[in-house]
Design an enzyme around this catalytic site. Structure first.
Site, PDB file in Angstrom:
ATOM      1  N   TRP A 100       0.828  -1.223   0.000  1.00  0.00           N
ATOM      2  CA  TRP A 100       0.000   0.000   0.000  1.00  0.00           C
ATOM      3  C   TRP A 100       0.848   1.253   0.000  1.00  0.00           C
ATOM      4  O   TRP A 100       0.484   2.261  -0.610  1.00  0.00           O
ATOM      5  CB  TRP A 100      -1.037  -0.020   1.115  1.00  0.00           C
ATOM      6  N   ASP A 170      -1.899   6.784   6.349  1.00  0.00           N
ATOM      7  CA  ASP A 170      -2.998   6.006   5.770  1.00  0.00           C
ATOM      8  C   ASP A 170      -3.390   4.938   6.789  1.00  0.00           C
ATOM      9  O   ASP A 170      -2.752   3.898   6.877  1.00  0.00           O
ATOM     10  CB  ASP A 170      -2.539   5.365   4.451  1.00  0.00           C
ATOM     11  N   LYS A 194     -13.116  -1.341   6.660  1.00  0.00           N
ATOM     12  CA  LYS A 194     -12.477  -2.322   7.544  1.00  0.00           C
ATOM     13  C   LYS A 194     -12.979  -2.134   8.976  1.00  0.00           C
ATOM     14  O   LYS A 194     -13.692  -2.981   9.496  1.00  0.00           O
ATOM     15  CB  LYS A 194     -10.960  -2.216   7.446  1.00  0.00           C
TER      16      LYS A 194
HETATM   17  N1  PMP Z   1      -4.561   1.730   1.939  1.00  0.00           N
HETATM   18  C1  PMP Z   1      -4.632   0.591   2.658  1.00  0.00           C
HETATM   19  C2  PMP Z   1      -3.719   0.409   3.822  1.00  0.00           C
HETATM   20  C3  PMP Z   1      -5.575  -0.381   2.298  1.00  0.00           C
HETATM   21  O1  PMP Z   1      -5.653  -1.522   3.001  1.00  0.00           O
HETATM   22  C4  PMP Z   1      -6.430  -0.158   1.184  1.00  0.00           C
HETATM   23  C5  PMP Z   1      -7.487  -1.153   0.768  1.00  0.00           C
HETATM   24  N2  PMP Z   1      -7.319  -2.435   1.123  1.00  0.00           N
HETATM   25  C6  PMP Z   1      -6.285   1.024   0.463  1.00  0.00           C
HETATM   26  C7  PMP Z   1      -5.352   1.958   0.881  1.00  0.00           C
HETATM   27  C8  PMP Z   1      -7.138   1.319  -0.735  1.00  0.00           C
HETATM   28  O2  PMP Z   1      -8.370   1.679  -0.247  1.00  0.00           O
HETATM   29  P1  PMP Z   1      -9.631   2.016  -1.145  1.00  0.00           P
HETATM   30  O3  PMP Z   1     -10.040   0.747  -1.811  1.00  0.00           O
HETATM   31  O4  PMP Z   1     -10.619   2.517  -0.126  1.00  0.00           O
HETATM   32  O5  PMP Z   1      -9.242   3.078  -2.107  1.00  0.00           O
END
Ligand code: PMP
Length: 358
Positions: A100, A170, A194
């Site tokens: 991520w 994040d 989550k």
């Molecule tokens: N950052 C993290 C740490 C994530 O776990 C995720 C999704 N699993 C995201 C960003 C992306 O999130 P979204 O699908 O809400 O754009």
């Protein structure tokens, strides 16, 4: 019959929240569901305000921070952060702890000169940087990191100290899992799916002094100042998701708040890691000091058993244990709504599977 759902997100929600939503679905406040009224109506504005107040209370958000409810998921924030916090010629520091972080960095590079403050490639992303080891670049607009890597299962056990450089996090997969000192951060963002509610809404907590500096060409829907001024209702927000997030916040308060979540989450993760470490059959590659409480990746001794493991787990009411498609193996996500009983059932199943196949 509800199963034990270990999905990484969208993920399990607290049963009392789902029951309340079900009970209120057709007739919320007078013959309509909450989905069927204007976001600007008095009853909905009350839902929105209460959700913000409850979130502020749970996280003890200081008065000098704004709480925004935005759209586009955490992914939209990958762009919103540089657009709002960094002038076009600025640099920003990013910490790379895995999947991520990399996604965030790739997107940020479209808007800002990215300096890598630390990269855990040498350990294959099974570690976080040592406290005090981040390389800050001179004049960086902010430092961004991912406190919990949802796929790698690596979690910072500390909050980096960046001095006067705003710290941006994040927190998609770790927010509300334990108490947090919000004052250490310039900006926190988290997709809801989550620990907050259904997908479709993103919580942003931003310090007042970081508002108002967005680049002139920033789309207004990503401009924190514009969104804050409009009370997060610049356009039609995902009203049902906001309502659901509010019910989750109320549930968290009833359950004892984030100190209680910390106690439970530590106990759940501790039990699963102990079971993995005690077996010669299961393994988790992450350094013990930075193992995630929320996402526990693990492998079986022989990959050819993966299919049978997943099928038998499913039959035992333990679902969504397959690891992310990028890495394979298994992953158990243990968000707030996963009960200790669910982890006990998983550990029991794992022992039994090992006994038969180990
Ligand atoms: N950052 C993290 C740490 C994530 O776990 C995720 C999704 N699993 C995201 C960003 C992306 O999130 P979204 O699908 O809400 O754009």
């Amino acid at each position: 019959m509800r199963v034990y759902n270990f999905s990484a997100g969208p993920a399990v929600l607290p049963q009392p929240v789902l029951e309340q939503a079900r009970d209120e679905l057709l007739d919320w406040q007078g013959g309509m569901s909450v989905m069927e009224i204007s976001h600007r109506s008095k009853p909905f504005v009350a839902v929105a305000e209460r959700a913000e107040a409850d979130l502020r209370e749970l996280l003890a958000v200081p008065a000098s921070y704004r709480v925004l409810f935005m759209q586009g998921g955490a992914t939209a924030q990958f762009s919103a952060v540089p657009l709002n916090l960094a002038p076009p010629d600025a640099a920003a520091d990013y910490v790379n702890t895995g999947h991520w972080s990399e996604r965030t960095i790739r997107e940020a590079r479209r808007f800002v000169s990215v300096a890598i403050a630390a990269d855990e490639a040498a350990s294959q992303y099974t570690t976080v940087p040592e406290p005090g080891s981040l390389r800050a670049s001179p004049g960086a607009a902010y430092l961004h990191y991912t406190p919990n890597e949802t796929i790698g299962g690596v979690e910072f056990p500390y909050v980096p100290d960046t001095g006067s450089v705003p710290l941006v996090a994040d927190m998609s997969s770790s927010i509300l899992s334990r108490p947090l000192d919000v004052s250490r951060f310039g900006l926190i963002y988290a997709g809801a799916q989550k620990n907050i509610g259904p997908s479709g809404i993103t919580v942003v907590i931003v310090r007042d002094d970081l508002l108002g500096g967005a680049r002139a060409d920033t789309p207004s829907i990503l401009d924190y100042h514009a969104v804050a001024k409009a009370g997060s209702m610049l356009n039609t927000p995902p009203t049902f998701g906001w309502y659901m997030a509010g019910l989750v916040f109320q549930w968290l308060k009833r359950e004892g708040g984030l100190a209680e979540m910390q106690r439970r989450n530590q106990a759940k993760a501790g039990m699963l890691y102990a079971a993995i470490d005690a077996s010669g059959f299961y393994s988790n590659p992450v350094a013990k000091s930075c193992r995630s409480w929320m996402n526990v990746p693990f492998r079986l001794a022989r990959e050819e058993l993966d299919k049978a493991f997943l099928a038998e787990a499913e039959a035992a009411g333990l679902t969504n244990l397959a690891g992310h498609r990028a890495v394979g193996g298994m992953r158990a996500s243990l968000y707030n709504a996963m009960s200790l009983a669910g982890v006990e059932a998983l550990v029991e199943f794992m022992r039994e599977f090992e006994r038969r196949n180990g």
